[in-house]
Design a protein around this motif. Structure first.
Motif, PDB file in Angstrom:
ATOM      1  N   VAL A   7       0.887  -1.164   0.000  1.00 50.76           N
ATOM      2  CA  VAL A   7       0.000   0.000   0.000  1.00 50.76           C
ATOM      3  C   VAL A   7       0.923   1.211   0.000  1.00 50.76           C
ATOM      4  CG1 VAL A   7      -1.877   1.214   1.161  1.00 50.76           C
ATOM      5  CG2 VAL A   7      -1.682  -1.264   1.406  1.00 50.76           C
ATOM      6  N   ARG A   8       0.719   2.105  -0.956  1.00 45.97           N
ATOM      7  CA  ARG A   8       1.632   3.247  -1.046  1.00 45.97           C
ATOM      8  C   ARG A   8       0.872   4.552  -1.278  1.00 45.97           C
ATOM      9  NH1 ARG A   8       6.434   2.702  -4.957  1.00 45.97           N
ATOM     10  NH2 ARG A   8       4.956   1.940  -6.509  1.00 45.97           N
ATOM     11  N   VAL A   9       1.390   5.611  -0.708  1.00 43.06           N
ATOM     12  CA  VAL A   9       0.868   6.953  -0.950  1.00 43.06           C
ATOM     13  C   VAL A   9       1.797   7.609  -1.959  1.00 43.06           C
ATOM     14  CG1 VAL A   9       0.336   9.190   0.093  1.00 43.06           C
ATOM     15  CG2 VAL A   9       0.011   7.085   1.415  1.00 43.06           C
ATOM     16  N   LEU A  10       1.263   8.026  -3.103  1.00 43.38           N
ATOM     17  CA  LEU A  10       2.103   8.605  -4.157  1.00 43.38           C
ATOM     18  C   LEU A  10       1.580   9.975  -4.564  1.00 43.38           C
ATOM     19  CD1 LEU A  10       2.191   5.356  -6.324  1.00 43.38           C
ATOM     20  CD2 LEU A  10       4.035   6.181  -4.844  1.00 43.38           C
ATOM     21  N   PRO A  11       2.235  11.025  -4.149  1.00 43.18           N
ATOM     22  CA  PRO A  11       1.791  12.353  -4.569  1.00 43.18           C
ATOM     23  C   PRO A  11       1.970  12.492  -6.081  1.00 43.18           C
ATOM     24  CG  PRO A  11       3.542  12.456  -2.911  1.00 43.18           C
ATOM     25  CD  PRO A  11       3.465  11.045  -3.359  1.00 43.18           C
ATOM     26  N   GLU A  39       0.946  18.671   0.031  1.00 44.97           N
ATOM     27  CA  GLU A  39       0.316  19.980  -0.036  1.00 44.97           C
ATOM     28  C   GLU A  39      -1.141  19.801  -0.459  1.00 44.97           C
ATOM     29  OE1 GLU A  39      -0.749  23.793  -0.057  1.00 44.97           O
ATOM     30  OE2 GLU A  39      -0.860  22.726  -1.995  1.00 44.97           O
ATOM     31  N   ILE A  40      -2.007  20.602   0.137  1.00 44.22           N
ATOM     32  CA  ILE A  40      -3.446  20.384   0.001  1.00 44.22           C
ATOM     33  C   ILE A  40      -3.930  20.442  -1.452  1.00 44.22           C
ATOM     34  CG2 ILE A  40      -4.216  22.781   0.292  1.00 44.22           C
ATOM     35  CD1 ILE A  40      -6.215  21.547   2.431  1.00 44.22           C
ATOM     36  N   ARG A  41      -3.222  21.168  -2.316  1.00 43.85           N
ATOM     37  CA  ARG A  41      -3.689  21.317  -3.696  1.00 43.85           C
ATOM     38  C   ARG A  41      -3.232  20.170  -4.595  1.00 43.85           C
ATOM     39  NH1 ARG A  41      -1.037  27.114  -4.014  1.00 43.85           N
ATOM     40  NH2 ARG A  41       0.354  25.868  -2.725  1.00 43.85           N
ATOM     41  N   GLN A  42      -2.350  19.341  -4.048  1.00 46.28           N
ATOM     42  CA  GLN A  42      -1.739  18.301  -4.871  1.00 46.28           C
ATOM     43  C   GLN A  42      -2.580  17.014  -4.891  1.00 46.28           C
ATOM     44  OE1 GLN A  42       2.183  17.230  -3.512  1.00 46.28           O
ATOM     45  NE2 GLN A  42       2.799  16.513  -5.534  1.00 46.28           N
ATOM     46  N   PRO A  43      -2.874  16.472  -6.079  1.00 45.90           N
ATOM     47  CA  PRO A  43      -3.587  15.187  -6.112  1.00 45.90           C
ATOM     48  C   PRO A  43      -2.682  14.070  -5.578  1.00 45.90           C
ATOM     49  CG  PRO A  43      -3.592  16.272  -8.261  1.00 45.90           C
ATOM     50  CD  PRO A  43      -2.594  16.989  -7.427  1.00 45.90           C
ATOM     51  N   ILE A  44      -3.319  13.016  -5.049  1.00 39.05           N
ATOM     52  CA  ILE A  44      -2.560  11.916  -4.452  1.00 39.05           C
ATOM     53  C   ILE A  44      -3.089  10.601  -5.025  1.00 39.05           C
ATOM     54  CG2 ILE A  44      -1.863  10.839  -2.269  1.00 39.05           C
ATOM     55  CD1 ILE A  44      -3.309  13.401  -0.966  1.00 39.05           C
TER      56      ILE A  44
END
Lengths: 276, 427
Positions: B280-284, B294-299
């Protein structure tokens, strides 16, 4: 607050059958009082007629019964006007049916309390029944006024009236504790309770006289707690002969239901918060 | 009275699962079930259809001390309080409490919306265990503490703002004067100023020699109020000691969770014969730190799993997003992704990626629970609670949801929505 109470609470899994817990109920009597008070306040908030509903309900039923059944020969005893006969049955019946309905719903309607705070759970059906006693007194006053208006003068037997009213209350509590405890687990009762009460009305000598029941069936008929309560209530107010055997049988049935109901309630009570 | 106010010995609480009734299960419940279901799976593999919310919990709280209880969601904190406040019975073990106990599991317990503020003070007071004359005596104090103007006391509380209801509810509870106070998360509600007041009141209660057991996710509050804390995990006591140590351990185990999880050995990965989690990974999107986004960045949240013998099952990935107060922000399920199994359900590795748009999450910690589930009946084949986590920070300058406002911006999400405004008339 009492100074430095040395009360200790021991929490452990309970097993088997447990007692009534009367001492604890007494300790929580103030909460019981407020629960009754809340039910009364809420019941008549935002209603136009307020507590007049306590009288209107039985009175309207008397009118319906009189219009449809009153003309049938022999449905009531001779010498008592049918509307008075029906009213004298409906006042204890209304006390019973409404108390029973409230008691049966009392736990499910207080889910939030049960999930969030401890108190003896028996307080809920008790308080639910208690709140209808006030309604009963209002209806009783009207009934007591109506009796001489219909030409029946109460005799000394009227002193027994409170006892038979209590009979109806205890019967409602007895059945109510059973239903309330079952309702927590089986929500089918939402549909079953109104139906049960409707059928029960026909199985009780409210709109008709118990004399209509064939003699060989009277024993079974008397096992209905409300048969004895209604018959006794009418006897106390309107006179006639006291159906002793019926009343004793009904009282015995009530006692059995009450004791088993409370025992069952106390046994399953420990899981209420988990399943409600 | 001894020196010990609360003694718990081997407290255990078992819940029986799978008591689902009715066939009209809502989709949301089904998804919720999929996340809860693994308990059953885990328990089943141990040979029972049970879930132990508490297991052999023992501790002592000396009279007059304040002890915090911390742990992740589902660690058993609330169950512990419910057992100690006698709302539910333990399955095994004993607890002894010496003194008058009051438990506060929610604010405004017993409130009835139709009744007035004044009536509810009496009702709630009685529900929480106060005597009638006691409430009468403290009535003015309660009203004053709540800060509710007296002209509103005759108004039904259903017309109160939620803030007013919370204030009134806490005001009643604050005047309980028990010897032992059990509190669960009540400070998670209300505005900051009132929260501070409540905290002060609890502190005051602690200073007057009363015993306080305090469950919270609010670490600063725990640190301030309690000298000792108990850390629970999966229903067991992990640490019981100085608050600083317990909190550090909690933060390292939970909030320190990284933005990436991998399982290299299928035998050790969470899952059953149908599916096992691989990563499981979080990839900005567009790169950058995955820990702080950052709040404007899709993830992108990317989940890989080993597909086993699926038969006719069509598993899909579900993700549940929580904030650090344990509030579920939303749940998402990869319904379309089930089509991947149409090509033949041979064992292999499947990758599903979920994109969260920019300008959607709120600031703060986001903790993601990942599962691979099938539905009808809802079953989570593989599940990892709190699998990954990341921090969302708002560095927008006029181009974010909050515009050029520098005020606090409430809400569990912060979506950028379309607005349409026009002049209809000029006078």
């Amino acid at each position: 607050m009492q100074p430095a109470t040395t009360t200790s609470i021991v929490i452990r899994p309970s097993r088997g059958w447990i007692g009534l817990g009367a001492r604890e109920l007494w300790q929580y009597r103030d909460l019981g009082y407020f629960l009754v008070w809340r039910d009364l306040k809420v019941r008549y908030k935002q209603t136009l007629f307020g507590a007049a509903w306590a009288v209107l309900q039985p009175v309207l039923l008397v009118l319906v019964f009189s219009a449809f059944l009153g003309r049938i020969e022999g449905i009531g005893p001779a010498g008592v006007p049918y509307p008075l006969f029906a009213f004298a049955g409906l006042v204890p019946w209304t006390l019973f049916s409404q108390s029973l309905n409230s008691a049966a719903n009392s736990l499910v309607n207080s889910q939030n309390l049960i999930a969030k705070v401890y108190f003896p759970r028996l307080l809920l059906p008790l308080a639910a029944v208690g709140s209808h006693i006030v309604d009963f007194f209002i209806a009783l006053v009207v009934l007591l006024v109506m009796t001489p208006v219909f030409g029946v003068l109460p005799k000394l037997t009227i002193l027994w009236l409170p006892l038979f009213a209590l009979f109806a209350v205890v019967a409602a509590l007895a059945v109510g504790t059973w239903l309330a405890a079952i309702y927590v687990r089986y929500r089918d009762l939402r549909y079953a309770i109104p139906f049960l009460i409707q059928v029960w009305l026909f199985a009780t000598p409210v709109a008709y006289s118990a004399d209509l029941i064939p003699r060989e069936l009277r024993g079974v008929y008397a096992l209905n707690p409300m048969t004895g309560a209604v018959e006794g209530f009418r006897w106390a107010l309107l006179g006639g002969s006291l159906p002793q055997a019926t009343i004793l049988l009904s009282a015995a049935a009530t006692a059995v239901i009450l004791v088993t109901g409370i025992a069952y309630f106390r046994r399953v009570e420990r899981t209420f918060a988990d399943v409600i | 009275m001894g020196d010990v106010a609360i003694r718990a010995e081997g407290l255990s609480k078992r819940y029986r699962l799978g008591q689902q009734r009715g066939s009209n299960v809502l989709l949301s419940e089904m998804l919720g079930n999929a996340f809860r279901r693994p308990f059953r799976r885990r328990a089943a593999s141990a040979g029972q259809a049970d879930f132990w919310a508490l297991q052999d919990v023992s501790f002592e709280v000396p009279a007059g001390s304040a002890v915090g209880v911390i742990g992740r969601n589902g660690a058993g904190k609330s169950t512990l309080l419910k057992v100690l406040s006698r709302i539910t019975e333990p399955t095994a073990g004993t607890a002894t409490l010496h003194g008058r106990v009051a438990s506060l599991l929610e604010v405004g317990t017993g409130f009835h919306p139709e009744l007035s503020g004044e009536e509810n003070i009496y009702l709630s007071g009685a529900v929480l265990g106060m005597r009638r004359d006691e409430i009468r005596r403290k009535f003015d104090e309660i009203v004053e503490f709540s800060g509710i103007e007296s002209q509103f006391l005759d108004t039904p509380v259903k017309r109160y703002s939620s803030g007013m209801q919370v204030r009134l509810g806490f005001a009643v509870a604050a005047h309980l004067e028990p010897e032992i106070l059990l509190i669960d998360e009540v400070l998670a509600v209300g505005d900051a100023k009132f929260q501070a007041k409540c905290l002060g009141k609890i502190e005051e209660i602690g200073e007057t020699g009363r015993t306080v057991l305090f469950v919270s996710h609010n670490m600063p509050a725990i640190l301030r109020l309690c000298s000792r804390a108990i850390l629970l995990e999966h229903g067991r006591v992990v640490t019981d000691g100085p608050t600083h140590d317990a909190v550090r351990m909690y933060l390292e185990s939970d909030l320190g969770r990284s933005s990436e999880r991998r399982w290299t050995d299928p035998a050790l990965a969470p899952g059953d014969e149908v599916a096992k989690l691989k990563s499981v990974r979080v990839l900005p999107v567009g790169g950058g730190s995955a820990e702080e986004i950052e709040i404007r960045q899709p993830i992108d949240i990317e989940v890989e799993y080993w597909r086993g013998e699926i038969g006719s099952l069509r598993p899909s990935v579900n993700l549940a997003f929580y904030n650090d107060e344990g509030v579920c922000l939303f749940i998402s399920n990869d319904w379309q992704g089930r089509a991947v199994h149409d090509a033949g359900g041979k064992p292999g590795v499947i990758r599903s990626t979920c994109r969260i748009p920019g300008n959607f999450l709120a600031e703060g910690r986001v903790i993601v629970t990942a599962a691979v589930s099938t539905f009808n009946p809802a079953t989570a084949h593989a599940l990892e609670r709190d699998a990954v986590a990341f921090q969302v920070v708002d560095r927008s300058q006029g181009d974010g949801v909050r515009g050029d406002s520098t005020n606090e911006w409430a809400g569990v999400v912060r979506p950028m929505l379309d607005w349409h405004t026009e002049t209809r008339r000029v006078e």
